[in-house]
Design a protein around this motif. Structure first.
Motif, PDB file in Angstrom:
ATOM      1  N   VAL A  28      48.064  46.010  34.796  1.00 16.77           N
ATOM      2  CA  VAL A  28      49.413  45.585  34.406  1.00 16.77           C
ATOM      3  C   VAL A  28      49.351  44.195  33.789  1.00 16.77           C
ATOM      4  CG1 VAL A  28      51.753  45.082  35.185  1.00 16.77           C
ATOM      5  CG2 VAL A  28      50.473  46.957  36.233  1.00 16.77           C
ATOM      6  N   CYS A  29      49.953  44.055  32.606  1.00 16.80           N
ATOM      7  CA  CYS A  29      50.136  42.745  31.990  1.00 16.80           C
ATOM      8  C   CYS A  29      51.452  42.179  32.516  1.00 16.80           C
ATOM      9  CB  CYS A  29      50.162  42.884  30.469  1.00 16.80           C
ATOM     10  SG  CYS A  29      50.466  41.341  29.588  1.00 16.80           S
ATOM     11  N   ARG A  30      51.384  41.172  33.365  1.00 19.13           N
ATOM     12  CA  ARG A  30      52.590  40.654  34.040  1.00 19.13           C
ATOM     13  C   ARG A  30      53.343  39.636  33.198  1.00 19.13           C
ATOM     14  NH1 ARG A  30      52.408  42.889  38.851  1.00 19.13           N
ATOM     15  NH2 ARG A  30      50.403  43.388  39.818  1.00 19.13           N
ATOM     16  N   ALA A  31      52.636  38.986  32.272  1.00 23.52           N
ATOM     17  CA  ALA A  31      53.286  38.000  31.408  1.00 23.52           C
ATOM     18  C   ALA A  31      52.393  37.774  30.199  1.00 23.52           C
ATOM     19  CB  ALA A  31      53.516  36.689  32.156  1.00 23.52           C
ATOM     20  N   VAL A  32      52.994  37.341  29.099  1.00 25.06           N
ATOM     21  CA  VAL A  32      52.244  36.991  27.895  1.00 25.06           C
ATOM     22  C   VAL A  32      52.473  35.511  27.623  1.00 25.06           C
ATOM     23  CG1 VAL A  32      51.919  37.391  25.430  1.00 25.06           C
ATOM     24  CG2 VAL A  32      52.411  39.322  26.951  1.00 25.06           C
ATOM     25  N   VAL A  33      51.386  34.739  27.666  1.00 22.52           N
ATOM     26  CA  VAL A  33      51.444  33.289  27.433  1.00 22.52           C
ATOM     27  C   VAL A  33      50.545  32.966  26.248  1.00 22.52           C
ATOM     28  CG1 VAL A  33      51.061  31.006  28.401  1.00 22.52           C
ATOM     29  CG2 VAL A  33      51.837  32.876  29.890  1.00 22.52           C
ATOM     30  N   ASN A  34      51.132  32.448  25.180  1.00 22.59           N
ATOM     31  CA  ASN A  34      50.384  32.140  23.958  1.00 22.59           C
ATOM     32  C   ASN A  34      49.605  33.357  23.454  1.00 22.59           C
ATOM     33  OD1 ASN A  34      51.258  29.422  24.004  1.00 22.59           O
ATOM     34  ND2 ASN A  34      49.582  28.870  25.393  1.00 22.59           N
ATOM     35  N   GLY A  35      50.205  34.530  23.610  1.00 27.09           N
ATOM     36  CA  GLY A  35      49.602  35.749  23.103  1.00 27.09           C
ATOM     37  C   GLY A  35      48.546  36.364  23.995  1.00 27.09           C
ATOM     38  N   ILE A  36      48.362  35.832  25.203  1.00 30.84           N
ATOM     39  CA  ILE A  36      47.338  36.343  26.113  1.00 30.84           C
ATOM     40  C   ILE A  36      47.999  36.848  27.386  1.00 30.84           C
ATOM     41  CG2 ILE A  36      45.282  35.748  27.462  1.00 30.84           C
ATOM     42  CD1 ILE A  36      44.704  33.582  25.399  1.00 30.84           C
ATOM     43  N   CYS A  37      47.642  38.067  27.803  1.00 27.75           N
ATOM     44  CA  CYS A  37      48.204  38.631  29.028  1.00 27.75           C
ATOM     45  C   CYS A  37      47.725  37.851  30.242  1.00 27.75           C
ATOM     46  CB  CYS A  37      47.783  40.098  29.173  1.00 27.75           C
ATOM     47  SG  CYS A  37      48.859  41.235  28.296  1.00 27.75           S
ATOM     48  N   LYS A  38      48.642  37.625  31.155  1.00 26.64           N
ATOM     49  CA  LYS A  38      48.322  36.970  32.415  1.00 26.64           C
ATOM     50  C   LYS A  38      48.608  37.927  33.563  1.00 26.64           C
ATOM     51  CE  LYS A  38      47.277  33.073  30.419  1.00 26.64           C
ATOM     52  NZ  LYS A  38      45.925  32.494  30.467  1.00 26.64           N
ATOM     53  N   PRO A  39      47.810  37.907  34.629  1.00 33.06           N
ATOM     54  CA  PRO A  39      46.647  37.026  34.781  1.00 33.06           C
ATOM     55  C   PRO A  39      45.533  37.425  33.826  1.00 33.06           C
ATOM     56  CG  PRO A  39      46.673  38.662  36.526  1.00 33.06           C
ATOM     57  CD  PRO A  39      47.952  38.840  35.765  1.00 33.06           C
ATOM     58  N   SER A  40      44.649  36.486  33.530  1.00 31.52           N
ATOM     59  CA  SER A  40      43.496  36.765  32.683  1.00 31.52           C
ATOM     60  C   SER A  40      42.230  36.441  33.464  1.00 31.52           C
ATOM     61  CB  SER A  40      43.546  35.924  31.414  1.00 31.52           C
ATOM     62  OG  SER A  40      42.434  36.191  30.584  1.00 31.52           O
ATOM     63  N   PRO A  41      41.362  37.423  33.674  1.00 33.80           N
ATOM     64  CA  PRO A  41      41.432  38.786  33.157  1.00 33.80           C
ATOM     65  C   PRO A  41      42.440  39.653  33.913  1.00 33.80           C
ATOM     66  CG  PRO A  41      39.511  38.541  34.569  1.00 33.80           C
ATOM     67  CD  PRO A  41      40.116  37.175  34.437  1.00 33.80           C
ATOM     68  N   VAL A  42      42.924  40.682  33.223  1.00 28.19           N
ATOM     69  CA  VAL A  42      43.756  41.708  33.849  1.00 28.19           C
ATOM     70  C   VAL A  42      42.827  42.676  34.573  1.00 28.19           C
ATOM     71  CG1 VAL A  42      45.408  43.563  33.413  1.00 28.19           C
ATOM     72  CG2 VAL A  42      45.502  41.458  32.057  1.00 28.19           C
ATOM     73  N   LEU A  43      43.221  43.122  35.771  1.00 26.04           N
ATOM     74  CA  LEU A  43      42.327  43.931  36.604  1.00 26.04           C
ATOM     75  C   LEU A  43      42.857  45.349  36.781  1.00 26.04           C
ATOM     76  CD1 LEU A  43      41.515  41.364  39.457  1.00 26.04           C
ATOM     77  CD2 LEU A  43      40.214  41.816  37.371  1.00 26.04           C
ATOM     78  N   ALA A  44      41.939  46.315  36.696  1.00 29.11           N
ATOM     79  CA  ALA A  44      42.245  47.712  37.016  1.00 29.11           C
ATOM     80  C   ALA A  44      41.335  48.123  38.168  1.00 29.11           C
ATOM     81  CB  ALA A  44      42.013  48.614  35.820  1.00 29.11           C
ATOM     82  N   GLN A  45      41.927  48.638  39.238  1.00 28.82           N
ATOM     83  CA  GLN A  45      41.150  49.034  40.411  1.00 28.82           C
ATOM     84  C   GLN A  45      40.988  50.548  40.463  1.00 28.82           C
ATOM     85  OE1 GLN A  45      42.555  47.534  44.185  1.00 28.82           O
ATOM     86  NE2 GLN A  45      41.435  49.092  45.345  1.00 28.82           N
ATOM     87  N   MET A  46      39.785  50.985  40.832  1.00 27.79           N
ATOM     88  CA  MET A  46      39.511  52.414  40.978  1.00 27.79           C
ATOM     89  C   MET A  46      38.357  52.590  41.952  1.00 27.79           C
ATOM     90  SD  MET A  46      37.924  52.892  37.169  1.00 27.79           S
ATOM     91  CE  MET A  46      39.234  51.873  36.481  1.00 27.79           C
ATOM     92  N   TYR A  47      37.984  53.845  42.196  1.00 30.71           N
ATOM     93  CA  TYR A  47      36.897  54.139  43.124  1.00 30.71           C
ATOM     94  C   TYR A  47      35.864  55.016  42.422  1.00 30.71           C
ATOM     95  CZ  TYR A  47      39.801  52.279  46.837  1.00 30.71           C
ATOM     96  OH  TYR A  47      40.548  51.445  47.621  1.00 30.71           O
ATOM     97  N   VAL A  48      34.601  54.661  42.568  1.00 32.17           N
ATOM     98  CA  VAL A  48      33.478  55.443  42.041  1.00 32.17           C
ATOM     99  C   VAL A  48      32.555  55.763  43.202  1.00 32.17           C
ATOM    100  CG1 VAL A  48      31.524  55.497  40.451  1.00 32.17           C
ATOM    101  CG2 VAL A  48      33.641  54.330  39.777  1.00 32.17           C
ATOM    102  N   ASP A  49      32.356  57.041  43.460  1.00 31.75           N
ATOM    103  CA  ASP A  49      31.540  57.480  44.603  1.00 31.75           C
ATOM    104  C   ASP A  49      32.027  56.864  45.911  1.00 31.75           C
ATOM    105  OD1 ASP A  49      29.936  59.000  42.909  1.00 31.75           O
ATOM    106  OD2 ASP A  49      28.520  57.350  42.580  1.00 31.75           O
TER     107      ASP A  49
END
Length: 365
Positions: A28-49
């Motif tokens: 999720v991009c929570r805010a755009v500051v000077n053209g950059i999504c915050k927080p930076s980096p944006v995180l995606a969580q998942m599960y592998v094995d």
């Protein structure tokens, strides 16, 4: 921009680039500051094995997003100048001739950086230090400015993914702490960055982060502090492994050419290196193997090996070593370490490759 803020970003992980995905998650991009999504980096969580994975994304909403991404690529190195201990821990380190079997381990983005420590007694107890410099190559600076802190309320699964510093004595963790975000606006010029000319040296800054060390396993008693010094410079002075650069399989008994480059090195320069194979365990920690060799290689800028990292337009002069994969490393995940002595001042430099798999069967591309 409103659409970007209102929508989830879905991330998929494919094995060998083939459908169906082995895992997926949303960011999720929570805010755009000077053209950059915050927080930076944006995180995606998942599960592998069954294991939690955090995918780091840089999301830029600008007409020329590539320029912004290039400006965030920096040459990164690590030092560990001082580890200060309580008297309680200091007493465990006393030995003949002031020797000690102690090391510091920084875990960041699931990669471990271990350095040996030597003892410096002081009035209040004990200080430890390491002269080792870790060269990480070109990195995305926001990963160090704003490291991903796992273990948010209700999300204990990602707790172990937080950047942390461990103090080990005789291989046992005796102190641990989470590395806080680096204070990026309090940098100083790193005047003793080995081997750089004056003009390049002035482009390198030092950011220091102090990590509080507590008892392991959730203890609340503070046992000391560890100082991590992050050297930050332009990507065109980075030292790094050119190949391997990503997860890959290498077949036992076959021969491969491995390449790396150093900071500010001229065509035809010959240099001594020690190459070591370290086994990577399931937690990302490094374990020594029996494979090590000393080589003297000459740098060449005419290598056919393509650079797969952003280096600011530089044409790196590369060193090459031809390695026959030994049978005793079969079916192990391995990271190669190139080490050498830097200059001005003389200090050991260590450079860790991407972990790769040494396999008995057919090579997977």
């Amino acid at each position: 921009e409103k659409g970007l803020l209102a929508s989830n970003i879905t991330v998929y992980i494919l094995e060998d680039g083939k459908e169906p995905p082995v895992a997926s998650g949303t960011a999720v991009c929570r805010a755009v500051v000077n053209g950059i999504c915050k927080p930076s980096p944006v995180l995606a969580q998942m599960y592998v094995d069954g294991k939690p994975v955090l995918v780091h994304l840089s999301v830029v909403f600008q007409e020329n997003a590539l320029n912004t991404l290039m400006s965030k690529m920096k040459s990164i190195n690590l030092r560990f100048p001082t580890t200060t201990l309580s008297q309680e821990l200091a007493q465990q380190l006393q030995g003949p001739n002031n020797t000690v079997d102690a090391e510091l381990r920084l875990t960041h983005n699931s990669r471990s950086y271990n350095v040996p420590l030597v003892v410096k007694p002081n009035k209040s107890g004990m200080e430890l230090t390491s002269r080792v410099v870790y060269d990480l190559g070109p990195e995305f600076e926001d990963d160090w400015k704003n490291p991903a802190i796992g273990g948010a309320p209700g999300d204990e699964d990602t707790k172990d993914l937080s950047p942390k510093l461990d103090l080990l004595i005789n291989g046992k963790i005796v102190g641990t702490g989470v590395m806080p975000p680096a204070t990026w606006d309090r940098s100083t010029t790193l005047s003793d960055f080995g081997g750089l000319s004056g003009s390049l040296r002035n482009q390198v800054a030092s950011i220091k982060s102090l990590v509080q060390l507590f008892e392991p396993n959730g203890g609340t008693k503070m046992l000391g502090t560890g100082e991590v010094e992050i050297g930050v410079g332009p990507p065109n002075i980075a030292a790094f492994w050119v190949y391997p650069y990503q997860a890959e399989d290498f077949v036992i008994g076959q021969t491969y050419d491995f390449y790396w480059t150093l900071t500010d090195v001229a065509e035809g320069t010959a240099k001594n290196f020690t190459l070591t194979a370290m086994e990577v365990d399931g937690k990302g920690d490094l374990k020594p193997t029996n494979w090590q060799t000393s080589v003297r290689e000459t740098c060449s800028s005419g290598s056919p090996r393509k650079i797969m990292k952003y280096v600011g337009g530089r044409n790196p002069c590369m060193f090459k070593y031809t390695m026959k994969i030994p049978t005793d490393l079969a079916n192990k995940k391995v990271a190669l370490v190139a080490s050498w002595l830097g200059s001005a001042p003389t200090a050991p430099h260590w450079m860790l490759s991407t972990p790769v798999q040494f396999v008995s069967g057919r090579r997977r591309l």
